[in-house]
Design an enzyme around this catalytic site. Sequence first.
Site, PDB file in Angstrom:
ATOM      1  N   GLU A 102      35.888  34.149  38.305  1.00  0.00           N
ATOM      2  CA  GLU A 102      37.267  33.674  38.375  1.00  0.00           C
ATOM      3  C   GLU A 102      38.220  34.821  38.034  1.00  0.00           C
ATOM      4  OE1 GLU A 102      37.027  28.949  37.406  1.00  0.00           O
ATOM      5  OE2 GLU A 102      37.037  30.273  35.683  1.00  0.00           O
ATOM      6  N   CYS A 342      43.380  32.360  28.334  1.00  0.00           N
ATOM      7  CA  CYS A 342      42.398  33.244  27.693  1.00  0.00           C
ATOM      8  C   CYS A 342      41.220  32.445  27.171  1.00  0.00           C
ATOM      9  CB  CYS A 342      43.005  33.914  26.460  1.00  0.00           C
ATOM     10  SG  CYS A 342      44.212  35.125  26.836  1.00  0.00           S
TER      11      CYS A 342
HETATM   12  N1  SAH Z   1      35.494  40.523  26.432  1.00  0.00           N
HETATM   13  C1  SAH Z   1      36.826  41.019  26.335  1.00  0.00           C
HETATM   14  C2  SAH Z   1      37.781  40.496  27.399  1.00  0.00           C
HETATM   15  C3  SAH Z   1      37.752  39.026  27.721  1.00  0.00           C
HETATM   16  S1  SAH Z   1      38.451  37.892  26.579  1.00  0.00           S
HETATM   17  C4  SAH Z   1      37.395  40.772  24.948  1.00  0.00           C
HETATM   18  O1  SAH Z   1      36.758  40.046  24.182  1.00  0.00           O
HETATM   19  O2  SAH Z   1      38.425  41.331  24.620  1.00  0.00           O
HETATM   20  C5  SAH Z   1      40.172  38.227  26.561  1.00  0.00           C
HETATM   21  C6  SAH Z   1      40.856  37.740  25.279  1.00  0.00           C
HETATM   22  O3  SAH Z   1      40.815  36.303  25.177  1.00  0.00           O
HETATM   23  C7  SAH Z   1      40.197  38.256  24.009  1.00  0.00           C
HETATM   24  O4  SAH Z   1      41.158  38.788  23.134  1.00  0.00           O
HETATM   25  C8  SAH Z   1      39.567  37.023  23.388  1.00  0.00           C
HETATM   26  O5  SAH Z   1      39.465  37.134  21.997  1.00  0.00           O
HETATM   27  C9  SAH Z   1      40.531  35.943  23.838  1.00  0.00           C
HETATM   28  N2  SAH Z   1      39.945  34.586  23.828  1.00  0.00           N
HETATM   29  C10 SAH Z   1      38.665  34.239  24.049  1.00  0.00           C
HETATM   30  N3  SAH Z   1      38.526  32.903  23.953  1.00  0.00           N
HETATM   31  C11 SAH Z   1      39.743  32.400  23.666  1.00  0.00           C
HETATM   32  C12 SAH Z   1      40.249  31.068  23.475  1.00  0.00           C
HETATM   33  N4  SAH Z   1      39.478  29.999  23.553  1.00  0.00           N
HETATM   34  N5  SAH Z   1      41.569  30.935  23.218  1.00  0.00           N
HETATM   35  C13 SAH Z   1      42.385  32.006  23.160  1.00  0.00           C
HETATM   36  N6  SAH Z   1      41.977  33.273  23.351  1.00  0.00           N
HETATM   37  C14 SAH Z   1      40.663  33.475  23.593  1.00  0.00           C
END
Ligand code: SAH
Length: 351
Positions: A102, A342
């Site tokens: 996605e 996110c």
């Molecule tokens: N693996 C990488 C990029 C993907 S996640 C990383 O961890 O940075 C992108 C962002 O979304 C990250 O900062 C992560 O902490 C955040 N994220 C993951 N799950 C989330 C959720 N349920 N709610 C809000 N942010 C979230």
Amino acid sequence: MMTLKTTDQLKRSSIYSLTQNDLSQVLMEAGFEKYRSQQIFQFLYQKRLNQFSDMKNLPESLRTYLAEHFVISSLGNLDHQISQDKNTHKYLFGLSDGLRIESVVIKDGSRNTLCLSSQVGCSLNCRFCATGQMEIKRNLKPGEILDQFLYLKDKHGSIHNIVFMGMGEPLLNYNNVINSIRILNSKDGLDVGIKRITVSTAGIAKGIRRLADESMNIQLAVSLNAPDQELRAEIMPFAQKITLQEVIGACHFYQEKTGRRFTFEYVLIKGVNMRKGDAKKIVKLSKELHFNLNLIPYNPVSGCDYQSPTPYEVDQFVKNFQYSRLEVVQRKRKGRDISAACGQLLASQPD
Ligand code: SAH
């Protein structure tokens, strides 16, 4: 509609996976002039031709060679959802092996931010993230990363920012992600300014150091999510192996090497990481490192027991920073109604 590819097409690789240097190398080894890579890049990315036979300025022998060895890939779009406020668009794509990813486009006025996936699934299983609940299937190739960009640029016109915050951990697919960025940034290619590209990592310390050595000026975001080792290891289990201390060490190295400020992302989870003491620890960190703090209220993920904070709770947490010199940004909640925010990307895989 996804076009079915023949076995022969599947054997050939996507030319979008080659950087300009890679292409020059391939051409030279096959006995063609090196400078042709520049022409081919312009045909591919500026003129956006999708048939080698249309690249009329190239000698026929080269056109035939290219067609025999490469495909000009394109992603099969399987679904497109738009949030109620119309600002978030989520796309489901099918890859040539049937796996799915996605990507998300977030609109802010006339600005479009593109959130790209770097892997099918993720190996890190952060407790609050939907992608983390999937197993890792494989890394995306540079061409598959480029395909997301090209498809969405065609749909939405200009793309202002690119963030590697979709599915997967970009720094665990280091070479392919960096090569895709080289192609995006190439003057003869897509010419996207390097400062408009952000790589977000959950905290792969070695990758952060490698990125610092690259001197490419890519923007770095690191998902801190907890200000101490114990809590971090609890909500991001891989952090038992790559400790917060190692991540902070790598951030120091990045800062010394590049002189650049980076971003710490921090998912706000009600009752988990929003104590006064947590904010104090972040402020303390800001005395040794130059970062902006990007606060992301937790977006609900099925199967996760966590809860989102109320806007009041977010404000209370933000107040803890008012006398610090930290620059705090609250990420707007976008696309929750279509699970495009996110941490919500899942791209259910076919059985
Ligand atoms: N693996 C990488 C990029 C993907 S996640 C990383 O961890 O940075 C992108 C962002 O979304 C990250 O900062 C992560 O902490 C955040 N994220 C993951 N799950 C989330 C959720 N349920 N709610 C809000 N942010 C979230």
